[in-house]
Design an enzyme around this catalytic site. Structure first.
Site, PDB file in Angstrom:
ATOM      1  N   ARG A 117       0.850  -1.198   0.000  1.00 45.05           N
ATOM      2  CA  ARG A 117       0.000   0.000   0.000  1.00 45.05           C
ATOM      3  C   ARG A 117       0.884   1.246   0.000  1.00 45.05           C
ATOM      4  NH1 ARG A 117      -1.777   1.575   4.605  1.00 45.05           N
ATOM      5  NH2 ARG A 117      -2.407  -0.475   5.340  1.00 45.05           N
ATOM      6  N   LYS A 137      -8.431   8.045 -18.640  1.00 43.26           N
ATOM      7  CA  LYS A 137      -8.754   8.642 -19.939  1.00 43.26           C
ATOM      8  C   LYS A 137      -7.534   8.606 -20.863  1.00 43.26           C
ATOM      9  CE  LYS A 137     -12.724   9.560 -18.003  1.00 43.26           C
ATOM     10  NZ  LYS A 137     -12.834   8.799 -16.789  1.00 43.26           N
TER      11      LYS A 137
HETATM   12  O1  P1T Z   1     -13.482   8.080 -13.395  1.00 41.73           O
HETATM   13  P1  P1T Z   1     -12.257   8.501 -12.646  1.00 41.73           P
HETATM   14  O2  P1T Z   1     -10.991   7.888 -13.131  1.00 41.73           O
HETATM   15  O3  P1T Z   1     -12.434   8.398 -11.166  1.00 41.73           O
HETATM   16  O4  P1T Z   1     -12.039  10.078 -12.977  1.00 41.73           O
HETATM   17  C1  P1T Z   1     -12.922  11.078 -12.580  1.00 41.73           C
HETATM   18  C2  P1T Z   1     -12.830  12.267 -13.492  1.00 41.73           C
HETATM   19  C3  P1T Z   1     -12.114  13.365 -13.087  1.00 41.73           C
HETATM   20  N1  P1T Z   1     -11.969  14.453 -13.871  1.00 41.73           N
HETATM   21  C4  P1T Z   1     -12.514  14.496 -15.099  1.00 41.73           C
HETATM   22  C5  P1T Z   1     -12.338  15.721 -15.927  1.00 41.73           C
HETATM   23  C6  P1T Z   1     -13.247  13.419 -15.572  1.00 41.73           C
HETATM   24  O5  P1T Z   1     -13.760  13.511 -16.814  1.00 41.73           O
HETATM   25  C7  P1T Z   1     -13.417  12.273 -14.756  1.00 41.73           C
HETATM   26  C8  P1T Z   1     -14.215  11.095 -15.203  1.00 41.73           C
HETATM   27  N2  P1T Z   1     -15.093  11.393 -16.252  1.00 41.73           N
HETATM   28  C9  P1T Z   1     -15.956  10.540 -16.867  1.00 41.73           C
HETATM   29  C10 P1T Z   1     -16.116   9.252 -16.513  1.00 41.73           C
HETATM   30  C11 P1T Z   1     -16.714  11.125 -17.997  1.00 41.73           C
HETATM   31  O6  P1T Z   1     -17.246  10.386 -18.841  1.00 41.73           O
HETATM   32  O7  P1T Z   1     -16.749  12.363 -18.060  1.00 41.73           O
END
Ligand code: P1T
Length: 380
Positions: free
Chosen positions: A46, A195
């Protein structure tokens, strides 16, 4: 070293035990010590893991930062930043941002005594009336999700610095290929690595990058104490994704530009939200702080009825109807009922996010096929 080279080499050393050129997936929960406290820098996974360390070193380098930390999701990375604060502290956040970030702020942290103000940051001066002695953090995205508003990071940073307020920028939409907030004065860069960094829609992960050693210590403490760490396999996947970020982003940008212009010129389309148009209110700032305009865009049809919007959302074949973005494949999304459903309707509409808004994550397919797909869905 330039970005393409950094993306391929940053954080990577041949594995000391075998010479493996790719960092192995160290699938272990703990490390053997020769005597209590006598170890090779790794005690418990962790707190430390060599695959994660390789990724974190790479994350720092690609955002021109000194330190990187990886989290089990983008939301977990945001959560760690907010946990730097204490009850009574105030945060100014962008009024257009990912719905999950809004949900975390309003539904989780407000009950712990933190106060959030949601402000249109397209003009940095709008921040000033909200700043007081309790203001500890400014949280923004640029381009924003899903309205593609642009926030001038240098202008916001200069106001933040005058008042000794931390500035955190969610750089998910731009990726380090297009924009480096630390160079523009941000204290913390956050990414949903899910992303563009991962890039293949096969992993959930988040990242924080920073320069200040004390900030790094506090955030590392939160990472290991709260425990939202990514597993080694997921770290490997993001490390692998990073190696092609520059190539993928180049194509996301060119495909995004083609699709933005196609939609703009289509008779059934009312408005296209894409920061590469010269008449976009943030165009000048985008030109100044970004190296391209990316593959994200939103639009609304002239017929704003739910029926017409839904018909389009389920009418495409290549653009898959799904949440998320930044992967190789193209996605279509309805923010009002999907990614931004947790924002109360009144609040959402006030900030310009209507029920008729459709968001696209333009992928890496042959762009002619993407145009044909949208054309078919718009004209059927
Ligand atoms: O889904 P996660 O990895 O926890 O990320 C959150 C997040 C944070 N910031 C931005 C700008 C984001 O677009 C997201 C996640 N967004 C999507 C799942 C979406 O489809 O917009």
């Amino acid at each position: 070293m330039r970005l393409g080279t950094k993306l391929i080499h940053a954080g990577i050393e041949p594995d000391p035990s075998t010479g493996a050129i790719m960092t192995p997936i160290y699938q272990t929960s703990t490390y053997v010590q020769s005597a209590p406290g006598k170890n090779k820098g790794y005690e418990y996974a962790r707190s430390q893991n060599p695959t994660r360390k390789a990724l974190e070193d790479a994350l720092a380098i690609i955002e021109n930062g000194k330190y990187g930390l990886a989290f089990s999701s983008g939301v977990a990375a945001t959560d760690a930043v907010i946990k730097l604060l204490k009850p009574g502290d105030e945060i100014i956040a962008a009024n257009d941002m990912y719905g999950g970030t809004y949900r975390l702020f309003t539904k989780v942290f407000e009950k712990f005594g933190l106060k959030f103000h949601y402000v249109n940051m397209q003009d940095a001066e709008n921040l000033r009336p909200y700043i007081n002695a309790n203001t500890k953090l400014i949280w923004t995205e640029t381009p924003t999700n899903p309205l593609m508003n642009i926030v001038d990071i240098a202008a916001v940073s200069s106001i933040a610095k005058q008042h000794n307020i931390l500035l955190a920028v969610d750089n998910t939409f731009a990726s380090p290929y297009l924009q480096n907030p630390l160079d523009l004065g941000a204290d913390i860069v956050m990414h949903s690595s899910t992303k563009y960094l991962g890039g293949h829609s096969d992993v959930i992960q988040g990242a924080l990058m920073m320069n200040d050693p004390s900030l790094r210590e506090q955030l590392y403490f939160l990472q290991k104490s709260c425990g939202a760490v990514p597993g080694p396999m997921d770290c490997f996947l993001v490390l692998r994704g990073l190696k092609t970020l520059h190539l993928r982003m180049e194509r996301h940008c060119s495909n995004g530009e083609t699709i933005a212009h196609f939609l703009l010129n289509h008779s059934k389309v009312q408005k296209v939200y894409w920061c590469g148009f010269e008449d976009h209110p943030g165009y000048v700032t985008a030109k100044k702080q970004m190296r391209g305009f990316g593959g994200m865009l939103s639009f609304a049809l002239k017929d704003e009825s739910i029926e017409a919007t839904n018909k389009l959302l389920s009418g495409t074949k290549l653009f898959a109807l799904a949440e998320s973005l930044g992967g190789v494949e193209s996605l279509i999304n309805h923010p009002a009922t999907m990614t931004h459903a947790s924002i109360p309707k009144e609040e959402r509409i006030k900030n310009g996010l209507s029920d008729s808004l459709i968001r696209l994550s333009v992928g890496l397919e042959d762009v002619e096929d993407l145009v044909d797909d949208l054309k078919m869905a718009l004209e059927s």
